[in-house]
Design an enzyme around this catalytic site. Structure first.
Site, mmCIF file in Angstrom:
data_model
loop_
_atom_site.group_PDB
_atom_site.id
_atom_site.type_symbol
_atom_site.label_atom_id
_atom_site.label_comp_id
_atom_site.label_asym_id
_atom_site.label_seq_id
_atom_site.Cartn_x
_atom_site.Cartn_y
_atom_site.Cartn_z
ATOM 1 N N ASN A 29 0.832 -1.204 0.000
ATOM 2 C CA ASN A 29 0.000 0.000 0.000
ATOM 3 C C ASN A 29 0.858 1.241 0.000
ATOM 4 O O ASN A 29 1.953 1.264 0.551
ATOM 5 C CB ASN A 29 -0.971 -0.019 1.186
ATOM 6 C CG ASN A 29 -0.424 0.684 2.416
ATOM 7 O OD1 ASN A 29 -0.499 1.913 2.541
ATOM 8 N ND2 ASN A 29 0.177 -0.084 3.324
ATOM 9 N N PHE B 36 -1.591 8.162 4.368
ATOM 10 C CA PHE B 36 -2.393 8.779 5.444
ATOM 11 C C PHE B 36 -3.659 9.469 4.925
ATOM 12 O O PHE B 36 -3.960 10.612 5.285
ATOM 13 C CB PHE B 36 -1.568 9.799 6.246
ATOM 14 C CG PHE B 36 -0.530 9.213 7.170
ATOM 15 C CD1 PHE B 36 -0.582 7.898 7.586
ATOM 16 C CD2 PHE B 36 0.504 10.008 7.647
ATOM 17 C CE1 PHE B 36 0.371 7.376 8.451
ATOM 18 C CE2 PHE B 36 1.456 9.503 8.512
ATOM 19 C CZ PHE B 36 1.389 8.188 8.911
ATOM 20 N N SER C 49 5.561 5.004 8.711
ATOM 21 C CA SER C 49 4.902 4.788 7.426
ATOM 22 C C SER C 49 5.860 5.201 6.318
ATOM 23 O O SER C 49 6.425 6.295 6.352
ATOM 24 C CB SER C 49 3.622 5.612 7.340
ATOM 25 O OG SER C 49 3.191 5.606 5.997
ATOM 26 N N ASN D 257 4.993 5.952 3.373
ATOM 27 C CA ASN D 257 4.255 6.626 2.308
ATOM 28 C C ASN D 257 4.079 8.128 2.499
ATOM 29 O O ASN D 257 3.382 8.781 1.737
ATOM 30 C CB ASN D 257 2.892 5.960 2.128
ATOM 31 C CG ASN D 257 3.056 4.478 1.833
ATOM 32 O OD1 ASN D 257 3.889 4.103 1.014
ATOM 33 N ND2 ASN D 257 2.309 3.639 2.531
ATOM 34 N N LYS E 147 5.567 3.308 17.109
ATOM 35 C CA LYS E 147 5.572 2.264 16.066
ATOM 36 C C LYS E 147 6.753 2.463 15.128
ATOM 37 O O LYS E 147 6.938 3.535 14.556
ATOM 38 C CB LYS E 147 4.264 2.291 15.286
ATOM 39 C CG LYS E 147 4.175 1.143 14.282
ATOM 40 C CD LYS E 147 2.759 0.940 13.842
ATOM 41 C CE LYS E 147 2.626 -0.184 12.834
ATOM 42 N NZ LYS E 147 1.258 -0.300 12.338
ATOM 43 N N ASN F 255 5.976 -1.744 11.317
ATOM 44 C CA ASN F 255 5.173 -1.260 10.194
ATOM 45 C C ASN F 255 5.547 -2.059 8.936
ATOM 46 O O ASN F 255 6.240 -3.066 9.022
ATOM 47 C CB ASN F 255 5.444 0.239 10.003
ATOM 48 C CG ASN F 255 4.222 0.988 9.495
ATOM 49 O OD1 ASN F 255 3.604 0.550 8.525
ATOM 50 N ND2 ASN F 255 3.886 2.090 10.126
HETATM 51 C C1 FMN Z 1 -3.594 -0.913 3.601
HETATM 52 C C2 FMN Z 1 -2.749 -0.691 4.813
HETATM 53 C C3 FMN Z 1 -2.793 0.541 5.473
HETATM 54 C C4 FMN Z 1 -2.000 0.753 6.599
HETATM 55 N N1 FMN Z 1 -2.065 1.957 7.265
HETATM 56 C C5 FMN Z 1 -1.339 2.138 8.398
HETATM 57 C C6 FMN Z 1 -1.430 3.342 9.143
HETATM 58 O O1 FMN Z 1 -2.201 4.253 8.825
HETATM 59 N N2 FMN Z 1 -0.652 3.476 10.257
HETATM 60 C C7 FMN Z 1 0.206 2.472 10.665
HETATM 61 O O2 FMN Z 1 0.889 2.617 11.674
HETATM 62 N N3 FMN Z 1 0.282 1.321 9.991
HETATM 63 C C8 FMN Z 1 -0.449 1.125 8.873
HETATM 64 N N4 FMN Z 1 -0.361 -0.056 8.208
HETATM 65 C C9 FMN Z 1 0.586 -1.093 8.684
HETATM 66 C C10 FMN Z 1 -0.100 -2.121 9.575
HETATM 67 O O3 FMN Z 1 -0.627 -1.545 10.737
HETATM 68 C C11 FMN Z 1 0.908 -3.230 9.971
HETATM 69 O O4 FMN Z 1 1.947 -2.647 10.730
HETATM 70 C C12 FMN Z 1 1.504 -3.913 8.764
HETATM 71 O O5 FMN Z 1 0.547 -4.083 7.745
HETATM 72 C C13 FMN Z 1 2.082 -5.294 9.116
HETATM 73 O O6 FMN Z 1 1.083 -6.147 9.618
HETATM 74 P P1 FMN Z 1 0.318 -7.246 8.697
HETATM 75 O O7 FMN Z 1 1.394 -7.991 7.959
HETATM 76 O O8 FMN Z 1 -0.435 -8.085 9.676
HETATM 77 O O9 FMN Z 1 -0.558 -6.466 7.788
HETATM 78 C C14 FMN Z 1 -1.144 -0.291 7.073
HETATM 79 C C15 FMN Z 1 -1.132 -1.524 6.414
HETATM 80 C C16 FMN Z 1 -1.908 -1.731 5.309
HETATM 81 C C17 FMN Z 1 -1.867 -3.081 4.624
#
Ligand code: FMN
Length: 352
Positions: free
Chosen positions: A110, A114, A172, A174, A210, A239
């Site tokens: 992704n 934000f 993040s 991004n 984080k 993250n």
């Molecule tokens: C579509 C998407 C949006 C995300 N947005 C955020 C975010 O706004 N803030 C954040 O700290 N992490 C964000 N993350 C990261 C997740 O919280 C997590 O740290 C990361 O995806 C790893 O976990 P997973 O493998 O279980 O998805 C996002 C992840 C995805 C896939």
């Protein structure tokens, strides 16, 4: 997963990922998710940062960015939820398409950047929901902010009366230069600022930080020392990653942060390194690639008190949450443990 959920997932995967994401939130709000509430087992109960958790499995930030489905998510089995990221002003995020399913890798990329309705709208929504489980907010900074430190303080102050914890998200990939805040001098300054804003609240909140998985050992030690010095309540590791090693899906070249199965090993190694660098003095939340009870157990044994997941639900549905929590209970029982806390850090060395 039952047949209805299997069919629902099949339908969602026919849509582009961002549309599917929106539809999944609508379905939850319409009452189509599980309603059994947090999975409760005596062995799974735990405490961290002064909060009580029925089970240690939480929703990671980014799924419910605008806190639209907190009630339904709180009934889906999770022991806690993290919503957001929220920024002071609403912002649209990056142009679409900005999220990609890498089915061949059981992963997601992704580059949302934000996108959110802004903290005022999110705080108003949080003020109206009742949740049986702790709810935290992921704090972000606006892309065009002149002073990102102020942004974190602003979001914290605005949402504080309606949340149980807050996460300073500087990881993040991004938002341009956001990860620079993980550098020693910038982080020292940021933590000083946000912890001061927190102390000024009527009721200060547990504050988590984080971090990214793409850190050197020196970064990990510096961040650990600063978190301990500033009394941060927990570190969330990790993250998404910029690493693209070992992927097979044709979409692996898309820009953004990678999450899901390929992140499991890397993020667990970083988690264990934080456990070692903080000498067990800092509670940790393990996130990255959790797709089964065994994965959750591995994070806990590597040093996590709590675990979060997100991407695996894209492939395994929301029933995964209860499966992971119940499966974790069985794994602990098989190992003769009475409480999940007994497993924390037991196998840290394997990941170092
Ligand atoms: C579509 C998407 C949006 C995300 N947005 C955020 C975010 O706004 N803030 C954040 O700290 N992490 C964000 N993350 C990261 C997740 O919280 C997590 O740290 C990361 O995806 C790893 O976990 P997973 O493998 O279980 O998805 C996002 C992840 C995805 C896939």
């Amino acid at each position: 997963m039952n047949l209805v959920e299997r069919f629902g997932l099949w339908g969602l995967h026919k849509l582009d990922p961002e549309t599917a994401h929106g539809v999944s939130l609508k379905l939850l709000r319409a009452g189509l998710g599980p309603k059994h509430g947090p999975v409760r087992r005596p062995r799974l109960e735990c405490r961290m940062a002064g909060l009580h958790f029925a089970n240690p499995i939480g929703l990671a930030a980014g799924y419910d960015k605008n806190a639209e489905a907190v009630g339904p998510l709180a009934r889906a089995g999770f022991g806690f939820l993290e919503v957001g990221a929220a920024t002071p002003k609403p912002q649209p995020g990056n142009p679409r398409p900005r999220v990609f399913r890498l089915t061949g890798d059981q992963a997601v990329i992704n580059r949302f950047g934000f996108n959110n309705e802004g903290v005022t709208a999110i705080a108003n929504r949080l003020a109206k929901v009742k949740s049986d489980v702790p709810v935290g907010l992921n704090l972000g900074a606006n892309k065009d902010s002149a002073d990102r430190r102020q942004d974190y303080g602003h979001v914290l102050r605005t949402a504080a009366p309606h949340i149980d914890f807050a996460t300073i998200n500087i990881s993040s990939p991004n938002t341009e230069k956001l990860r620079d805040l993980q550098g020693k001098a910038a982080l020292e300054d940021l933590l000083g600022h946000v912890t001061a804003a927190n102390s000024d609240l009527d009721t200060p909140l547990p504050l988590f930080l984080k971090v990214a998985p793409d850190l050197t050992d020196v970064d990990i030690q510096d961040i650990s020392d600063l978190c301990l010095a500033h009394d941060i309540d927990a570190i969330i590791a990790t993250n998404t990653t910029l690493d693209r090693n070992g992927l097979v899906d044709v979409q692996h070249g898309e820009m953004g942060g990678l999450s899901g199965a390929p992140l499991m090993e890397k993020s667990t190694r970083v988690l264990a390194k934080f456990a070692a660098a903080t000498d067990g003095q800092m509670p940790l939340v393990g996130v990255g690639g959790v797709a089964s009870a065994a994965d959750a157990y591995a994070k806990i044994q590597a040093g996590a008190t709590l675990v979060q997941l997100y991407s695996a639900m894209v492939y395994k549905g929301i029933s995964l949450v209860a499966d992971v929590a119940k499966g974790l209970d069985s794994l602990l029982e098989a190992d003769g443990l009475d409480s999940v806390s007994q497993a924390v850090g037991q196998d840290m060395d394997r990941w170092l």
